[in-house]
Enzyme design. Structure first.
Site, PDB file in Angstrom:
ATOM      1  N   ASP A  68      77.882  56.429  10.730  1.00 20.65           N
ATOM      2  CA  ASP A  68      77.627  55.485  11.816  1.00 20.65           C
ATOM      3  C   ASP A  68      77.925  54.059  11.365  1.00 20.65           C
ATOM      4  O   ASP A  68      77.856  53.729  10.171  1.00 20.65           O
ATOM      5  CB  ASP A  68      76.196  55.601  12.340  1.00 20.65           C
ATOM      6  CG  ASP A  68      75.133  55.315  11.284  1.00 20.65           C
ATOM      7  OD1 ASP A  68      75.353  55.656  10.098  1.00 20.65           O
ATOM      8  OD2 ASP A  68      74.080  54.748  11.636  1.00 20.65           O
ATOM      9  N   GLU A 133      71.974  55.693   9.791  1.00 24.91           N
ATOM     10  CA  GLU A 133      71.616  54.758   8.717  1.00 24.91           C
ATOM     11  C   GLU A 133      71.533  53.337   9.240  1.00 24.91           C
ATOM     12  O   GLU A 133      70.668  52.567   8.830  1.00 24.91           O
ATOM     13  CB  GLU A 133      72.639  54.837   7.581  1.00 24.91           C
ATOM     14  CG  GLU A 133      72.169  54.198   6.278  1.00 24.91           C
ATOM     15  CD  GLU A 133      72.427  52.691   6.194  1.00 24.91           C
ATOM     16  OE1 GLU A 133      71.842  52.026   5.307  1.00 24.91           O
ATOM     17  OE2 GLU A 133      73.215  52.162   6.999  1.00 24.91           O
TER      18      GLU A 133
END
Length: 377
Positions: A68, A133
């Site tokens: 991500d 994250e």
């Protein structure tokens, strides 16, 4: 043509704004299964995670990272489309180029080359990849680690590919991180007219001396590995927006970045003692984002330092500075953890980019580290 560059481009093209993965992990699985990895997709809520392992014996070395990326902001402010990887000389532009799709690409290429040269390597090789994250980090690495622990699967060594480097790749390794403890403090007063303060109680005035004391307090002096604990106020909100109304409440948000000299329990106790001393009527909500951790000199740190010296001739710096990372979820299990990745000057910024030559250097460092750690002789 650089495979690391090609792989980085493949990942950047997938607009995986947190917590989306947009096919990144499926592409990674294709690469790893060819190398003999057993790949497991682990869903927690709507977050996709990947645990991939080659081998059944210990020790276990894992690369850890995230697919991500943070949002782009105003795309018209970008020099190039953030999800169209674009080369300009030795630079590669795109969201995630430095944080951290370039690292993941380097990990895969390093693993391809290492396995080709050492098919009978020691122990097991693994990847722990998440798409959570850059966001709340509640359904990502922390849940994967819990899942592995539940079935008694342990990681001995873990390299997190966060962009640790400052001026050139390999000049800094993060071998620990400070803890992060945040809080939202709501101080209660009595709303009223500014012309009649005797009929009201101003919570901003009440809390100001306590905030001054908290800001002036020396919480600890740090140690050989960590700077002194830091207290920072990030938000103060109070009032209605009118000039003639004393507010009824004041909200303060603050954060500690703390060393191994203190625990979060000690910090909570000391803060509440100061607030009580000032006679405040308050509510306090704490959020512990991560405990401090440190990986001292040992097999993993020595392998990373040696690999950097072999490839770049640099004497790297060991550091615990900066923000938190997913290493905070892995280290408490007893895993040796380091962070080693590209330079971090443009991460989270408009026109994020990385050096193509540094990605190739990083690939060589990762491969050399594997040779130091996972081969005999």
């Amino acid at each position: 043509m650089s495979r690391t560059l090609d792989y980085t481009k493949e990942l950047i093209r997938r607009a995986s704004v947190t917590p989306e993965d947009q096919g990144c992990q499926a592409w990674i699985i294709e690469k790893l299964e060819v190398l003999g990895f057993k790949c497991e997709t682990l869903w927690f809520e709507e977050v996709r995670n990947l645990w991939a392992r080659r081998g059944t014996q210990g020790p276990v070395f894992a690369f850890a990272g995230h697919t991500d990326v943070v949002p782009t902001g105003d795309v018209t402010a970008w020099k190039y489309d953030p999800f169209t990887p674009t080369e300009e000389g030795d630079l590669l532009y795109g969201r995630g180029a430095a944080d951290m799709k370039g690292s993941i690409a380097a990990m895969i290429v390093a693993m391809e080359d290492f396995i080709a040269a050492h098919p009978d390597h020691n122990g097991s090789l693994a990847f722990l990849i998440t798409a959570d994250e850059e966001g709340p980090s509640v359904n990502g690495t922390v849940k994967v680690v819990e899942h592995l622990q539940a079935r008694q699967e342990h990681i001995d060594y873990c390299l997190v590919g966060e962009p640790s480097s400052t001026n050139t790749v390999g000049d800094v390794i993060k071998n620990g991180r400070r803890g992060s403890l945040g809080a939202k403090l709501t101080v209660k007063g009595i709303q009223g007219h500014v012309a009649y303060p005797h009929l009201a109680r101003n919570p901003i005035h009440d809390v100001a001396p306590a905030l001054a004391e908290l800001s002036a307090t020396e919480w600890d002096q740090g140690n050989d590995f960590f700077p002194a604990t830091s207290f920072q106020i990030s938000n103060i909100n109070g009032g209605t927006g009118a000039t003639n109304v004393i507010p009824g409440t004041c909200e303060i948000i603050f954060n500690f970045r703390f060393s191994t000299e203190l625990t979060d329990a000690i910090l909570r106790e000391r803060v509440e003692a100061i607030l009580d001393k000032h006679g405040l009527d308050y509510d306090l909500q704490w959020t512990l984002s991560g405990q401090p951790f440190l990986t001292d000199r040992g097999a993993l740190v020595d392998a990373a330092v040696g690999a950097i010296r072999d490839v770049t001739e640099l004497d790297t710096e060991l550091s615990t500075a900066g923000g938190t990372s997913d290493g905070r979820f892995i280290a408490p299990t007893g895993t040796q953890v380091v962070e080693l990745g590209p330079t971090n000057a443009t991460i989270h910024k408009v026109d994020e980019h990385t050096s193509i030559s540094e990605l190739d250097t990083l690939t060589q460092i990762y491969q050399r580290l594997l040779q130091h750690l996972m081969t005999t002789g």
